[in-house]
Design a protein around this motif. Structure first.
Motif, PDB file in Angstrom:
ATOM      1  N   THR A   1      -4.762   3.922  -3.087  1.00  0.00           N
ATOM      2  CA  THR A   1      -6.160   3.950  -2.637  1.00  0.00           C
ATOM      3  C   THR A   1      -6.223   4.610  -1.266  1.00  0.00           C
TER       4      THR A   1
ATOM      5  N   PRO B   1       0.817  -1.222   0.000  1.00  0.00           N
ATOM      6  CA  PRO B   1       0.000   0.000   0.000  1.00  0.00           C
ATOM      7  C   PRO B   1       0.851   1.274   0.000  1.00  0.00           C
TER       8      PRO B   1
ATOM      9  N   ASP C   1       1.242   1.145  -9.308  1.00  0.00           N
ATOM     10  CA  ASP C   1      -0.098   1.059  -8.716  1.00  0.00           C
ATOM     11  C   ASP C   1      -0.704   2.440  -8.489  1.00  0.00           C
TER      12      ASP C   1
ATOM     13  N   PHE D   1      -8.668   4.310   1.980  1.00  0.00           N
ATOM     14  CA  PHE D   1      -9.773   3.545   2.573  1.00  0.00           C
ATOM     15  C   PHE D   1     -10.593   2.836   1.497  1.00  0.00           C
ATOM     16  N   GLY D   2      -9.898   2.185   0.581  1.00  0.00           N
ATOM     17  CA  GLY D   2     -10.587   1.402  -0.434  1.00  0.00           C
ATOM     18  C   GLY D   2     -11.004   2.183  -1.661  1.00  0.00           C
ATOM     19  N   HIS D   3     -10.930   3.541  -1.594  1.00  0.00           N
ATOM     20  CA  HIS D   3     -11.271   4.324  -2.784  1.00  0.00           C
ATOM     21  C   HIS D   3     -10.019   4.587  -3.596  1.00  0.00           C
ATOM     22  N   SER D   4     -10.033   4.176  -4.867  1.00  0.00           N
ATOM     23  CA  SER D   4      -8.864   4.413  -5.708  1.00  0.00           C
ATOM     24  C   SER D   4      -8.749   5.899  -6.043  1.00  0.00           C
TER      25      SER D   4
END
Lengths: 303, 406, 358
Positions: free
Chosen positions: C169, C103, C166, C171-174
């Protein structure tokens, strides 16, 4: 063995060019403590002046017999004068006002001048490499297992003659003594009646002249001049000056030859793409163990 | 003492801001269609960048002179992607965004370098604007998983095209040409940059596959001026020829020249489409050089001759190595825009409409100085031809050509 | 548009510098922050915020280098090496290269740590070198690092570098293809860097740096652990660059070795010197100014001049001349930089040129 000697000879030739440029860095640093970033571009300028003269003379059809030797001499002298005047001009216009400024101001100015020179040379000569006339006949000579070209001998001989002349100038002449005095202590030198401004200007003239010689022999050796040549050559030459001990004239020569040989041998033994890595790794290692360079004096700490 | 100067500085910036607004905002008249250009225009790549830009300018000038449907005029909007003298992917990406922000820009020509293209493709893909490169040859820009990753914002859409060849096409053609010339033992040198290294890799792979012998390889460092150390080393291997991956100015010219200084002048020297101008640096010493170009024999193409004449007349200088490619890329873009204008009732088309008109098959291919051009689904030229040239007496002469689609 | 934002930011910096009242300064800072946070909703486009985000990364780099050069007085001419290390950390660990997709947020910290580690590794044997010798060692390091990234093709993609990194993201939002997340992260990064810089300057370590910068021998006699303080400056400065590198790589989705050459190191040093070394606000102004010149003014200079004077001139072959003239001009007229550090200014005028090895 055969190849070792050939690489050695090539390293010496390359080193002679770096040494001439390194001397310019070291002279200026010795007197002003300034890394003259524009110095590499003064070298490029000298190269192009010599190239221009040779191309002109060749077009006029005078480059044969005695005319060839005179023509080469004319190109060399023109390169020396042009580079010397350019370097002194830079000092007068850009650095003199900054003698009392913070240390980094002249450094950034030098970088700015370097960019300007590169751009001006590009406007003058274009951004592609320009071929340097092959004026010096280059038959290969054999000395036992050693094979060298006449061109190599001329390049190295010219460089060494220049260095010997510089040595005598700095050690024996009145101006040379004044240079050393100003380098040691500017205020004291001016107290004993030395004209500091003039001495500094002369140092830049001499450094420029050396760059002019380097520009000529570099053009002969590499067979081309390019507006960005000064960057790479300047970086290696500056490294050479530091390796030898910056401010130290013999050190700059030693450093120049060492860097030249290092580049030649690293290309041979580990591959060309690692030659810069090799040069700078050796530099770092040397400085870790000899913090003032190979021949540099240990600086007295300021109290 | 301090404030007036700062105030002056502030005033300059303030004055500059409305200027910037009018240059990057909507075009002055709505009848202007921008042809965006991103190329290296200063520093080390300036001469090739400028001659490439001139190819674009010529194509635009001719289209305007001929008359554009709907009364539009084309205008070149060229941005420089060098920073501090070196072509820079970040600057390229930033330039492409600037061009996209201008609604009048319907197509982008460029970039010159592959790594700049890799930074730009995701952005043009997302914006759906046509982008045609004259010279970015790296395989991964259009082919395979790499290209799919670059297009991930809009996987179904391909907006990136190139009129040049790919490394793999050119490298394998060069390997076949070398063996045709009875050159069997090679030492390969490259400039360790994107174009040169990839070309050398493909050449090494295919030359070995076809039965040739690769004696050794070397990569040169940037700013190298002395190639004699490398050549002395190569001399010991006794090769039939040296293959060089790179361009004239990244070392090709000097390498060829210095071969004579170490007694290797008789050896053949070969490279790709980065060294057609090698005689400008190596002069007479360029003789014995072979190079490939991704276009049919120029002597047999009337369009090529016309282009060269028109270029010389307009700019007073010789054609640069990628001028014809840039001209062709611009022709393709203009043709697509003009068709889109027609289809849209002579009104300003959208970028998507322009993209739809990019030539995809033999029926609508565009005739250019580098041959007829249409693109396959990846964005590469559909009927690639690679030609081999040799330099003799300081001049290029055509030897043979290879039709890769057959 | 880009000039409007740059103008507002620079004007605010100048105002902060000129007010001596703490409350006034705080008010300006808050107003500027609010403006930079809210204005993008109403004014500007992707191209503008892309350049601003890049500018913000350079501001972070300049603030990091300011700790090394401005605070501790150690001339570092190879700072781009740490930038490269940060960028390649993201490039190698969050891309198809090794199939690792760590991440973004974790890599920010990892890159900072790695850059700091390399800073310490370089610094430990070399920091006892005097002024310009240290400069040349760092210059050498700055040449070596990108060259290694270029040569180790198997791991780093060689001269091509690594593309299609990559997309981060949150919190899960790209982040998607928008540049705005990078803009806001970089703004936050600047805020953090400013806060850290200011606190460091006032800390014991900061005072040790000043003492070393002014007179290393005296500092040693006063009981300061010179080597450790210098190492700390090197490592902390490098860590800023590591974070900047991750941001840079993620936004461009590409790393390649030619992005981190000597020119970049010189650029960042120029930002410091132009703005006023040692002065945090000055450094911000210097880096904003040079980024705008480099990324907006010079690439677009043709269209700017043409629009202003209705001409069609070609200035693109004069970029270096213009850039060089800007550097020389500012240095000749304001050798201490545009917004000089007050303490240093005082030193310069009282103690002449004997300011030490900086």
């Amino acid at each position: 063995m055969h190849e070792f000697l050939a690489q050695l000879a090539n390293g010496v030739e390359l080193g002679a060019i770096y040494a001439l440029i390194a001397l310019g860095y070291t002279l200026v640093y010795g007197i002003l403590e300034l890394i003259n970033f524009a110095h590499g571009d003064v070298y490029t300028f000298g190269s192009f002046v010599a190239l221009g003269i040779l191309v002109g003379l060749r077009a006029a059809g005078v480059l044969h017999g005695a005319g060839l030797i005179l023509g080469i001499a004319a190109a060399l002298i023109a390169a020396i004068l042009a580079s010397a005047l350019l370097n002194a001009g830079i000092e007068r216009l850009a650095y003199r006002r900054l003698r009392k400024a913070p240390r980094l101001a002249p450094l950034i100015t030098a970088i700015g001048v370097s960019f300007m020179l590169e751009n001006l040379i590009e406007l003058w000569q274009g951004s592609a490499p320009v071929p340097f006339p092959n004026v010096i006949p280059n038959p290969q000579l054999h000395f036992g297992a050693l094979e060298v070209g006449v061109q190599q001998i001329v390049v190295v001989a010219l460089a060494i003659a220049t260095m010997i002349a510089l040595h005598f100038f700095v050690q024996r002449s009145k101006l040379g003594k004044a240079m050393r005095a100003v380098a040691q202590d500017r205020d004291a030198a001016s107290l004993v009646g030395i004209n500091v401004d003039r001495t500094i200007a002369i140092t830049f003239l001499i450094a420029g002249a050396l760059a002019g010689v380097a520009g000529f022999v570099g053009g002969v050796s590499f067979g081309s001049a390019w507006f960005l040549n000064g960057f790479g050559a300047g970086l290696r030459a500056f490294t050479a000056a530091v390796l030898g001990g910056i401010g130290n004239i013999a050190g700059a020569m030693l450093g120049g030859f060492l860097i030249g040989m290092l580049e030649s041998f690293s290309t041979w033994l580990i591959g060309g793409q690692w030659s810069n890595v090799a040069v700078f790794s050796v530099l770092i290692l040397v400085l870790v163990f000899r913090p003032s360079g190979l021949l540099g004096e240990t600086l007295p700490e300021k109290v | 003492m301090r404030s007036p100067r700062i105030a002056a500085l502030a005033a300059i910036l303030l004055l500059a801001s409305p200027l910037a607004a009018c240059s990057s905002g909507p075009a002055p008249a709505s009848t202007t269609i921008g042809i965006g250009v991103d190329l290296p225009l200063s520093g080390a790549d300036a001469s090739v960048g400028t001659s490439t830009l001139d190819g674009i300018k010529l194509a635009v000038a001719r289209a305007n002179a001929k008359g554009v449907p709907g009364g539009f005029t084309f205008a070149v909007q060229a941005l420089d992607d060098t920073q501090q003298g070196v072509h820079n992917p970040q600057q390229g990406a930033s330039n492409v965004r600037t061009l996209i922000a201008d609604d009048s820009v319907l197509a982008i020509i460029g970039p010159y370098n592959s790594n700049v293209a890799a930074a730009e493709i995701p952005i043009t893909n997302q914006a759906g604007i046509v982008q045609i490169s004259p010279s970015a040859v790296s395989d991964g820009l259009t082919l395979g998983k790499d290209a799919a990753m670059l297009r991930r914002a809009n996987p179904g859409v391909n907006t990136f095209f190139r009129v040049c060849t790919t490394d793999s096409r050119q490298g394998s053609a060069a390997a076949r040409f070398a063996l045709d010339l009875k050159l069997k033992r090679v030492y390969i040198v490259d400039d360790n940059e994107t174009y040169g290294l990839d070309l050398a890799n493909v050449f090494a792979r295919d030359f070995t596959k076809l039965g040739g012998t690769v004696l050794g390889r070397d990569h040169i460092a940037p700013d190298t001026q002395d190639f004699k150390a490398l050549l002395l080393k190569i001399k010991g291997y006794k090769p039939d020829f040296i293959f060089f991956g790179g361009t004239t100015s990244t070392g090709g010219g000097l390498l060829r020249r210095q071969m004579f200084d170490v007694g290797m002048g008789k050896l053949a020297f070969m490279g790709g489409d980065g060294i057609p101008d090698i005689a400008e640096v190596a002069k007479k010493r360029a003789d014995g050089t072979y190079y490939t170009v991704a276009a049919p024999n120029a002597d047999l193409l009337p369009a090529a001759k016309r282009f060269v004449a028109a270029y010389k007349a307009k700019f007073g200088s010789d054609v640069g190595p990628y001028s014809a490619n840039a001209y062709a890329a611009t022709q393709v873009a203009i043709s697509a825009i003009e068709q889109a204008i027609e289809a849209n009732g002579k009104k300003m088309p959208t970028r998507a409409e322009v993209l739809a008109k990019i030539p995809r098959n033999a029926k609508n291919e565009v005739l250019t100085p580098i041959g007829p051009i249409s693109f396959d689904k990846n964005g590469d030229v559909r009927k690639p031809v690679i030609s081999l040239y040799a330099i003799r007496n300081g001049r290029s002469s055509f030897i043979e050509q290879l039709n890769l689609s057959e | 548009m880009i000039y409007t934002y740059a103008f507002v930011a620079i004007a605010a910096c100048v105002a902060i510098e000129r007010f001596h009242n703490r409350r006034a300064k705080t008010t300006i800072v808050l107003l500027l922050a609010a403006f930079l946070a809210i204005a993008p909703r109403f004014y500007g486009n992707d191209a503008v915020f892309s350049v601003l985000a890049d500018a913000a990364v350079y501001v972070m780099l300049a603030l990091g280098l300011n700790i090394v050069v401005g605070f501790a007085g150690l001339l570092d001419l190879g700072y781009a090496a740490f930038f490269a290390i940060g960028a390649y950390t993201y490039g190698m660990l969050a891309s198809p290269q090794f199939g690792l997709h760590l991440p973004f947020w974790a890599l920010l910290f990892l890159a900072a740590a790695l850059a700091a580690l390399f800073g310490a590794l370089l610094g430990a044997p070399t920091l006892r070198l005097h002024g310009d010798y240290l400069a040349i060692v760092t210059l050498g390091f700055g040449e070596i690092v990108p060259q290694i990234f270029q040569n180790l093709t198997k791991y780093t993609g060689g001269p091509n570098g690594i593309a299609a990194l990559d997309v981060p993201t949150f919190f899960g939002h790209s982040f998607g293809a928008s540049v705005m997340p990078y803009y806001y992260i970089a703004l936050f990064g600047i805020a953090a860097a400013l806060w850290i810089s200011r606190n460091l300057r006032e800390s014991r370590l900061g005072r040790a740096w000043m003492a070393i910068r002014e007179d290393e021998l005296a500092a040693k006699h006063a009981g300061i652990d010179v080597l450790r303080s210098k190492l700390a400056a090197f490592a902390i400065g490098a860590s800023f660059s590591g974070i900047g590198g991750v941001l840079f790589a993620a936004k461009l989705a590409l790393v390649s070795p030619d992005l981190f050459g000597f020119q970049v190191s010189v650029l960042i040093v120029s930002m410091l010197v132009l703005g006023g070394m040692g002065n945090i606000v000055g450094v911000v102004v210097g880096s904003l100014l040079l980024t705008i010149v480099n990324s907006a003014l010079l690439p677009q200079i043709n269209s700017l001049v043409d629009a202003a004077f209705h001409t069609t001139v070609d200035l693109s072959n004069l970029h270096f001349l213009i850039y060089g003239a800007i550097l020389v001009g500012i240095m000749l007229f304001r050798p201490e930089g545009l917004l000089p550090n007050r303490e240093r200014r005082a030193e310069l005028h009282h103690a002449g040129e004997a300011a030490g090895d900086a």
